[in-house]
Scaffold this motif. Structure first.
Motif, PDB file in Angstrom:
ATOM      1  N   VAL A 107       0.907  -1.315   0.002  1.00 39.11           N
ATOM      2  CA  VAL A 107      -0.094   0.073   0.232  1.00 39.11           C
ATOM      3  C   VAL A 107       0.882   1.347   0.029  1.00 39.11           C
ATOM      4  N   LEU A 108       1.947   1.115   0.864  1.00 40.52           N
ATOM      5  CA  LEU A 108       2.979   2.450   1.084  1.00 40.52           C
ATOM      6  C   LEU A 108       3.810   2.745  -0.283  1.00 40.52           C
ATOM      7  N   THR A 109       4.178   1.456  -0.640  1.00 41.33           N
ATOM      8  CA  THR A 109       5.338   1.663  -1.811  1.00 41.33           C
ATOM      9  C   THR A 109       4.599   1.470  -3.170  1.00 41.33           C
ATOM     10  N   ALA A 110       3.702   0.697  -3.556  1.00 45.31           N
ATOM     11  CA  ALA A 110       3.254   0.575  -4.806  1.00 45.31           C
ATOM     12  C   ALA A 110       1.722   1.012  -5.050  1.00 45.31           C
ATOM     13  N   ASN A 111       1.266   1.659  -4.001  1.00 42.73           N
ATOM     14  CA  ASN A 111      -0.130   2.247  -4.141  1.00 42.73           C
ATOM     15  C   ASN A 111      -1.373   1.020  -4.392  1.00 42.73           C
ATOM     16  N   SER A 112      -0.801   0.169  -3.792  1.00 42.45           N
ATOM     17  CA  SER A 112      -2.003  -0.978  -3.922  1.00 42.45           C
ATOM     18  C   SER A 112      -3.270  -0.616  -3.093  1.00 42.45           C
ATOM     19  N   PRO A 113      -4.334  -0.911  -3.724  1.00 42.19           N
ATOM     20  CA  PRO A 113      -5.575  -0.707  -3.093  1.00 42.19           C
ATOM     21  C   PRO A 113      -5.809  -1.683  -1.598  1.00 42.19           C
ATOM     22  N   ILE A 114      -6.100  -0.956  -0.619  1.00 47.80           N
ATOM     23  CA  ILE A 114      -6.359  -1.328   0.717  1.00 47.80           C
ATOM     24  C   ILE A 114      -7.269  -2.657   0.567  1.00 47.80           C
ATOM     25  N   GLU A 115      -8.471  -2.609  -0.157  1.00 48.62           N
ATOM     26  CA  GLU A 115      -9.430  -3.469  -0.313  1.00 48.62           C
ATOM     27  C   GLU A 115      -8.791  -4.704  -1.013  1.00 48.62           C
ATOM     28  N   THR A 116      -7.829  -4.729  -1.824  1.00 47.25           N
ATOM     29  CA  THR A 116      -7.506  -6.187  -2.406  1.00 47.25           C
ATOM     30  C   THR A 116      -6.403  -6.902  -1.554  1.00 47.25           C
ATOM     31  N   LEU A 117      -6.124  -6.264  -0.328  1.00 45.08           N
ATOM     32  CA  LEU A 117      -4.978  -6.716   0.408  1.00 45.08           C
ATOM     33  C   LEU A 117      -5.419  -7.187   1.745  1.00 45.08           C
ATOM     34  N   ILE A 118      -6.670  -6.774   2.256  1.00 42.01           N
ATOM     35  CA  ILE A 118      -6.989  -6.967   3.598  1.00 42.01           C
ATOM     36  C   ILE A 118      -7.591  -8.279   3.740  1.00 42.01           C
ATOM     37  N   LYS A 119      -7.508  -8.964   4.861  1.00 44.49           N
ATOM     38  CA  LYS A 119      -7.914 -10.279   5.257  1.00 44.49           C
ATOM     39  C   LYS A 119      -9.008 -10.128   6.287  1.00 44.49           C
ATOM     40  N   ARG A 120      -9.908 -11.437   6.204  1.00 49.02           N
ATOM     41  CA  ARG A 120     -10.954 -11.245   7.439  1.00 49.02           C
ATOM     42  C   ARG A 120     -10.484 -12.083   8.472  1.00 49.02           C
ATOM     43  N   SER A 121     -10.407 -11.359   9.914  1.00 47.58           N
ATOM     44  CA  SER A 121     -10.034 -11.851  10.784  1.00 47.58           C
ATOM     45  C   SER A 121     -11.024 -13.014  11.426  1.00 47.58           C
ATOM     46  N   PRO A 122     -10.591 -14.012  11.810  1.00 45.31           N
ATOM     47  CA  PRO A 122     -11.485 -15.212  12.504  1.00 45.31           C
ATOM     48  C   PRO A 122     -12.216 -14.653  14.103  1.00 45.31           C
ATOM     49  N   ALA A 148       5.770  13.286  -1.794  1.00 42.91           N
ATOM     50  CA  ALA A 148       4.715  13.051  -0.573  1.00 42.91           C
ATOM     51  C   ALA A 148       4.608  11.843   0.027  1.00 42.91           C
ATOM     52  N   ARG A 149       5.776  11.543   0.604  1.00 40.90           N
ATOM     53  CA  ARG A 149       5.777  10.216   1.244  1.00 40.90           C
ATOM     54  C   ARG A 149       5.243  10.028   2.554  1.00 40.90           C
ATOM     55  N   GLU A 150       4.948  11.144   3.068  1.00 39.10           N
ATOM     56  CA  GLU A 150       4.287  10.895   4.497  1.00 39.10           C
ATOM     57  C   GLU A 150       2.881  10.915   4.272  1.00 39.10           C
ATOM     58  N   SER A 151       2.462  10.955   2.992  1.00 38.34           N
ATOM     59  CA  SER A 151       0.649  11.057   2.578  1.00 38.34           C
ATOM     60  C   SER A 151       0.260   9.745   2.031  1.00 38.34           C
ATOM     61  N   ARG A 152       1.309   8.841   2.008  1.00 35.89           N
ATOM     62  CA  ARG A 152       0.670   7.500   1.014  1.00 35.89           C
ATOM     63  C   ARG A 152      -0.378   6.715   1.866  1.00 35.89           C
ATOM     64  N   LEU A 153      -0.296   6.555   3.213  1.00 40.14           N
ATOM     65  CA  LEU A 153      -1.317   5.986   3.899  1.00 40.14           C
ATOM     66  C   LEU A 153      -2.855   6.592   3.725  1.00 40.14           C
ATOM     67  N   LEU A 154      -2.616   8.066   3.698  1.00 36.54           N
ATOM     68  CA  LEU A 154      -3.832   8.870   3.860  1.00 36.54           C
ATOM     69  C   LEU A 154      -4.550   8.641   2.395  1.00 36.54           C
ATOM     70  N   HIS A 155      -3.956   8.654   1.384  1.00 40.80           N
ATOM     71  CA  HIS A 155      -4.345   8.343   0.339  1.00 40.80           C
ATOM     72  C   HIS A 155      -5.373   7.334  -0.069  1.00 40.80           C
ATOM     73  N   ALA A 156      -4.573   6.402   0.362  1.00 40.28           N
ATOM     74  CA  ALA A 156      -5.201   5.044   0.251  1.00 40.28           C
ATOM     75  C   ALA A 156      -6.228   4.685   1.045  1.00 40.28           C
ATOM     76  N   LEU A 157      -6.146   5.263   2.433  1.00 41.60           N
ATOM     77  CA  LEU A 157      -7.462   5.278   3.195  1.00 41.60           C
ATOM     78  C   LEU A 157      -8.424   6.008   2.883  1.00 41.60           C
TER      79      LEU A 157
END
Length: 309
Positions: A107-122, A148-157
């Motif tokens: 997410v931080l380095t490759a701009n991957s969308p969060i929804e494609t990487l999250i896992k459902r917790s049991p 804008a390295r400090e804003s990578r998570l902001l944009h993804a979220l």
């Protein structure tokens, strides 16, 4: 809120069909927007809290894991973002995070969308995790020359929240004030500080507050300290009572009434890949986190209604 623990504790054994990535996540595959019966009040809009304290060993990850589980068990939709390369939050929520697993690093380095990487917790329905791997340890170096390295998570979220509108997002930070924590502070609106009831409890908090003010002044005007949680409280000692009183004096409105006691069950639970709430629901630690989550939800529902009114 009454929680029935599973009959047998489960060790950290990862099962591919249960925890593997679902192929091609689509909006309907995520239950963030599914209306469910709730026992805890829903906030009027998503609350994003970063759990931070420069001092290590104060219960940051334990707090993130157990508050998230308690809120999800109360019927709310919760996302935990593991921003610590050790991946302890991922472990405690039963999520595989060995090398090669994609998550926060991508997410931080490759701009991957969060929804494609999250896992459902049991641990609870409606509880999702963005895992962290050891690769995250190199993210700060990799992002040095990134705009804008400090804003990578902001944009993804922001993109994720617009699509799925979770009730709560918890960001678990490493015990440092580096670029990873800075990304969390820029992405969040609220800060939750766990403070252990021991000597030097407030040491490091002052530096964190200075960092917060710097971020608030230059990168995130909405950032505010909203919650302080007392951890490792031992009511049998005078020191714990004195520290608790001092913290409440410094942060009278922010400090939750619930205090998390020292508890063997709280310490044991992560080795089973569980929160203490599902590991031993009747323990003092589990009940304290349930009380803290209830108080957090009630406060949040009132505050977000006031802001949207």
């Amino acid at each position: 809120m009454t929680i029935t623990p599973p009959p047998t504790p489960r060790r950290v054994v990862f099962d591919e069909p249960e925890f593997g990535d679902p192929p091609g996540l689509e909006p309907d595959d995520l239950d963030f927007d599914v209306s469910r019966e709730t026992t805890l009040p829903k906030p009027a809009r998503t609350r994003t809290l970063v759990i931070a304290n420069q001092k290590g060993g104060v219960g940051k990850t334990t707090t993130a894991v157990n508050l998230a589980t308690a809120l999800a068990m109360g019927g709310l939709n919760v996302l935990v973002i593991d921003l610590d390369p050790q991946g302890n939050a991922s472990t405690a929520l039963g999520i595989e995070h060995h090398e090669g697993i994609q998550g926060t690093y991508e997410v931080l380095t490759a701009n991957s969308p969060i929804e494609t990487l999250i896992k459902r917790s049991p641990e609870a329905r409606g509880l999702w995790v963005l895992p962290a791997t050891i690769d995250l340890a190199g993210a700060e170096i990799g992002l040095v020359g990134t705009p804008a390295r400090e804003s990578r998570l902001l944009h993804a979220l922001r993109s994720f929240n617009r699509k799925y509108r979770p009730d709560y997002v918890f960001i678990d930070c490493p015990p440092s004030l580096g670029l990873l924590t800075l990304n969390a502070l820029v992405a969040a609106e609220e800060i939750l500080i766990p403070i252990q009831c021991e000597y030097y409890a407030l040491e490091g908090v002052s530096q964190l507050l200075r960092t917060i003010n710097l971020v608030k002044g230059s990168m995130n005007d909405h950032l505010r300290l909203s919650t302080v949680l007392l951890t490792m409280y031992d009511g049998r000692t005078r020191l714990a009572s004195q520290v608790a009183a001092e913290v409440r004096e410094h942060f009278p409105r922010e400090t939750l009434r619930a205090a998390i006691p020292r508890s063997v069950r709280v310490s044991e639970a992560p080795s089973y890949g569980q929160s203490v709430i599902t590991y031993h629901a009747a323990s003092a630690g589990a009940q304290a986190y349930l009380d803290a989550a209830t108080e957090l939800a009630e406060r949040g529902a009132e505050q977000t209604k006031e802001k949207t009114a």
